[in-house]
Design an enzyme around this catalytic site. Structure first.
Site, mmCIF file in Angstrom:
data_model
loop_
_atom_site.group_PDB
_atom_site.id
_atom_site.type_symbol
_atom_site.label_atom_id
_atom_site.label_comp_id
_atom_site.label_asym_id
_atom_site.label_seq_id
_atom_site.Cartn_x
_atom_site.Cartn_y
_atom_site.Cartn_z
ATOM 1 C CB CYS A 1 -9.248 11.890 -1.654
ATOM 2 S SG CYS A 1 -10.380 10.497 -1.607
ATOM 3 C CG HIS B 1 -7.593 12.152 2.074
ATOM 4 N ND1 HIS B 1 -8.915 12.432 2.321
ATOM 5 C CD2 HIS B 1 -7.567 11.004 1.354
ATOM 6 C CE1 HIS B 1 -9.657 11.489 1.757
ATOM 7 N NE2 HIS B 1 -8.871 10.617 1.174
ATOM 8 C CG ASN C 1 -11.783 8.493 2.151
ATOM 9 O OD1 ASN C 1 -12.048 9.693 2.046
ATOM 10 N ND2 ASN C 1 -11.023 7.853 1.285
HETATM 11 O O1 UT7 Z 1 -9.020 8.277 -0.569
HETATM 12 C C1 UT7 Z 1 -8.890 7.707 -1.818
HETATM 13 C C2 UT7 Z 1 -7.725 6.892 -1.877
HETATM 14 N N1 UT7 Z 1 -7.979 5.596 -1.319
HETATM 15 C C3 UT7 Z 1 -7.111 5.049 -0.509
HETATM 16 O O2 UT7 Z 1 -6.140 5.670 -0.164
HETATM 17 C C4 UT7 Z 1 -7.325 3.619 -0.116
HETATM 18 C C5 UT7 Z 1 -6.053 2.872 -0.350
HETATM 19 N N2 UT7 Z 1 -6.119 1.441 -0.055
HETATM 20 C C6 UT7 Z 1 -6.274 0.965 1.194
HETATM 21 O O3 UT7 Z 1 -6.504 1.702 2.124
HETATM 22 C C7 UT7 Z 1 -6.063 -0.528 1.398
HETATM 23 O O4 UT7 Z 1 -5.521 -1.079 0.238
HETATM 24 C C8 UT7 Z 1 -7.375 -1.295 1.761
HETATM 25 C C9 UT7 Z 1 -7.785 -0.910 3.172
HETATM 26 C C10 UT7 Z 1 -8.466 -0.954 0.772
HETATM 27 C C11 UT7 Z 1 -7.080 -2.784 1.753
HETATM 28 O O5 UT7 Z 1 -6.015 -3.103 2.651
HETATM 29 P P1 UT7 Z 1 -4.834 -4.058 2.168
HETATM 30 O O6 UT7 Z 1 -3.934 -4.238 3.332
HETATM 31 O O7 UT7 Z 1 -4.252 -3.456 0.920
HETATM 32 O O8 UT7 Z 1 -5.590 -5.391 1.929
HETATM 33 P P2 UT7 Z 1 -5.631 -6.253 0.589
HETATM 34 O O9 UT7 Z 1 -6.397 -5.535 -0.468
HETATM 35 O O10 UT7 Z 1 -4.250 -6.693 0.265
HETATM 36 O O11 UT7 Z 1 -6.454 -7.479 1.076
HETATM 37 C C12 UT7 Z 1 -5.934 -8.384 2.019
HETATM 38 C C13 UT7 Z 1 -6.950 -9.470 2.260
HETATM 39 C C14 UT7 Z 1 -7.544 -10.061 0.979
HETATM 40 O O12 UT7 Z 1 -7.730 -11.448 1.181
HETATM 41 P P3 UT7 Z 1 -6.685 -12.502 0.581
HETATM 42 O O13 UT7 Z 1 -6.650 -12.273 -0.897
HETATM 43 O O14 UT7 Z 1 -5.385 -12.195 1.250
HETATM 44 O O15 UT7 Z 1 -7.281 -13.805 0.997
HETATM 45 C C15 UT7 Z 1 -8.860 -9.370 0.842
HETATM 46 O O16 UT7 Z 1 -9.811 -10.128 0.126
HETATM 47 O O17 UT7 Z 1 -8.063 -8.924 2.972
HETATM 48 C C16 UT7 Z 1 -9.290 -9.255 2.274
HETATM 49 N N3 UT7 Z 1 -10.242 -8.181 2.507
HETATM 50 C C17 UT7 Z 1 -11.051 -8.138 3.566
HETATM 51 N N4 UT7 Z 1 -11.213 -8.956 4.619
HETATM 52 C C18 UT7 Z 1 -12.106 -8.611 5.557
HETATM 53 C C19 UT7 Z 1 -10.473 -7.090 1.741
HETATM 54 N N5 UT7 Z 1 -11.442 -6.332 2.296
HETATM 55 C C20 UT7 Z 1 -11.816 -6.962 3.439
HETATM 56 C C21 UT7 Z 1 -12.736 -6.670 4.438
HETATM 57 N N6 UT7 Z 1 -12.850 -7.519 5.469
HETATM 58 N N7 UT7 Z 1 -13.505 -5.559 4.420
#
Ligand code: UT7
Length: 328
Positions: A116, A255, A285
């Site tokens: 990225c 980004h 992204n």
């Molecule tokens: O450009 C390259 C660099 N990449 C980035 O900068 C991405 C960085 N990361 C992120 O943007 C975020 O971490 C994500 C958007 C990927 C995830 O958001 P988060 O607030 O960190 O969510 P999380 O991983 O803590 O997940 C929270 C909950 C989980 O469920 P439990 O364990 O709390 O029951 C996940 O399983 O959300 C669940 N979850 C989803 N639910 C619905 C994860 N993906 C999804 C989804 N739809 N697509």
């Protein structure tokens, strides 16, 4: 720093026509629009559906437009750098293919892999050739067909990415252009964001395909934490050492990985919302293409002399920020 600066003298972009909405994704994996919108800011992304077309197709469209808009003869281009993590082939470089497709015959060309942060890395690499006087016209293109490495059974990654390309023409300027930069890398980030197979460590095999190891693997939370801290740190450090306050900055060009990361950076450096380029809701992204796609979309609002901070964090880890003045 030398007297001659490397300035962006034109910008262009390309996104495919096909739209993949959050509603579409609801039918593919266990997710919903409200989760995606509130956690990421993404509403839809563009997908290059034609299986025969790779990143070079999108880059070709962006580069051709750039050449056309500026009336540049392709023979005048000295160098073309393509930032990508989704090359057409492992070998040769996609940059070579783009040059061939666009009639760029007198240039050397190569790919640059910094995920990225690819566009920032490529821009600074290109700038060295301009500042040294070795090159006069360079094209930097960020192009990624992320849909070719996204696992559409993994709800944690498939909602994030889209396809696109953006291209910049870089030329010498006595007054405007790249003023300063901070670029960094930390290879310990590899395990948090990578494609496990298909390289020399784990070449493609039936097992790697069955285990779906040719797709992007990401530990979202770890990457998020790293991005939030380091994107803001890089911007703050760059502003401080150039004596810039929030009032001096006309545009933040971040980004587009997650709206919350962008918001955290904006707040840390004290910029109002209207000074931040955001189009993540439309494109998701697009990896190396996010920053040039923003510049392309905002081109009509930019003025000569505007002060811009470009910033990114990505796989590697790679990250950084560039301070530039807009040249036209
Ligand atoms: O450009 C390259 C660099 N990449 C980035 O900068 C991405 C960085 N990361 C992120 O943007 C975020 O971490 C994500 C958007 C990927 C995830 O958001 P988060 O607030 O960190 O969510 P999380 O991983 O803590 O997940 C929270 C909950 C989980 O469920 P439990 O364990 O709390 O029951 C996940 O399983 O959300 C669940 N979850 C989803 N639910 C619905 C994860 N993906 C999804 C989804 N739809 N697509």
């Amino acid at each position: 720093m030398s007297q001659i600066r490397a300035a962006i003298s034109a910008i262009s972009g390309y996104v495919p026509d096909d739209v993949l909405t959050n509603a579409d994704l609801e039918k593919m994996v266990d997710t919903h629009d409200e989760w995606i919108t509130t956690r990421t800011g993404i509403r839809e992304r563009r997908i290059l559906k034609d299986k025969e077309m790779g990143s070079s197709f999108m880059a070709e469209q962006a580069v051709l437009k750039l050449l056309q808009d500026t009336g540049t003869d392709p023979a005048e281009i000295d160098l073309l750098i393509c930032a990508t993590v989704t090359p057409d082939f492992p070998l040769p470089a996609t940059a070579n293919i783009i040059s061939e497709k666009t009639g760029i015959k007198n240039a050397f060309s190569f790919d640059l892999a910094a995920a990225c942060s690819g566009f920032l890395y490529a821009l600074i690499t290109a700038a060295q050739f301009i500042e040294s006087g070795r090159c006069r016209k360079i094209i930097v293109v960020g192009a990624d067909k992320m849909s070719s490495i996204v696992n559409y059974e993994d709800r944690e990654t498939c909602v994030l990415f889209g396809d696109g390309a953006g291209a910049a023409l870089l030329e010498p300027s006595p007054k405007y252009g790249i003023e300063d930069f901070i670029l960094k890398a930390d290879g310990s980030g590899c395990r948090h964001l990578y494609v496990k197979a298909g390289g020399s460590v784990k070449p493609a095999s039936h097992e790697t395909v069955d285990a779906r190891e040719h797709f992007v693997y990401q530990e979202g939370k770890a990457v998020f934490k790293f991005a939030v801290v380091n994107m803001a740190d890089a911007c703050e450090e760059l502003m401080k050492r150039n004596g810039l306050t929030a009032n001096d900055i006309d545009w933040l060009v971040p980004h587009q990985a997650n709206k919350r990361i962008i918001e955290a950076t904006r707040t840390r450096i004290g910029l109002p919302e209207e000074k931040v380029m955001i189009n993540i809701h439309k494109y998701g992204n697009t990896t190396a293409a996010t920053i040039p796609l923003c510049l392309w979309e905002w081109e009509n609002k930019l003025h000569r002399g505007d002060k811009l901070i470009l910033t990114a964090v990505g796989g590697g880890y790679t990250w950084g920020a560039i301070y530039m003045t807009w040249a036209y």
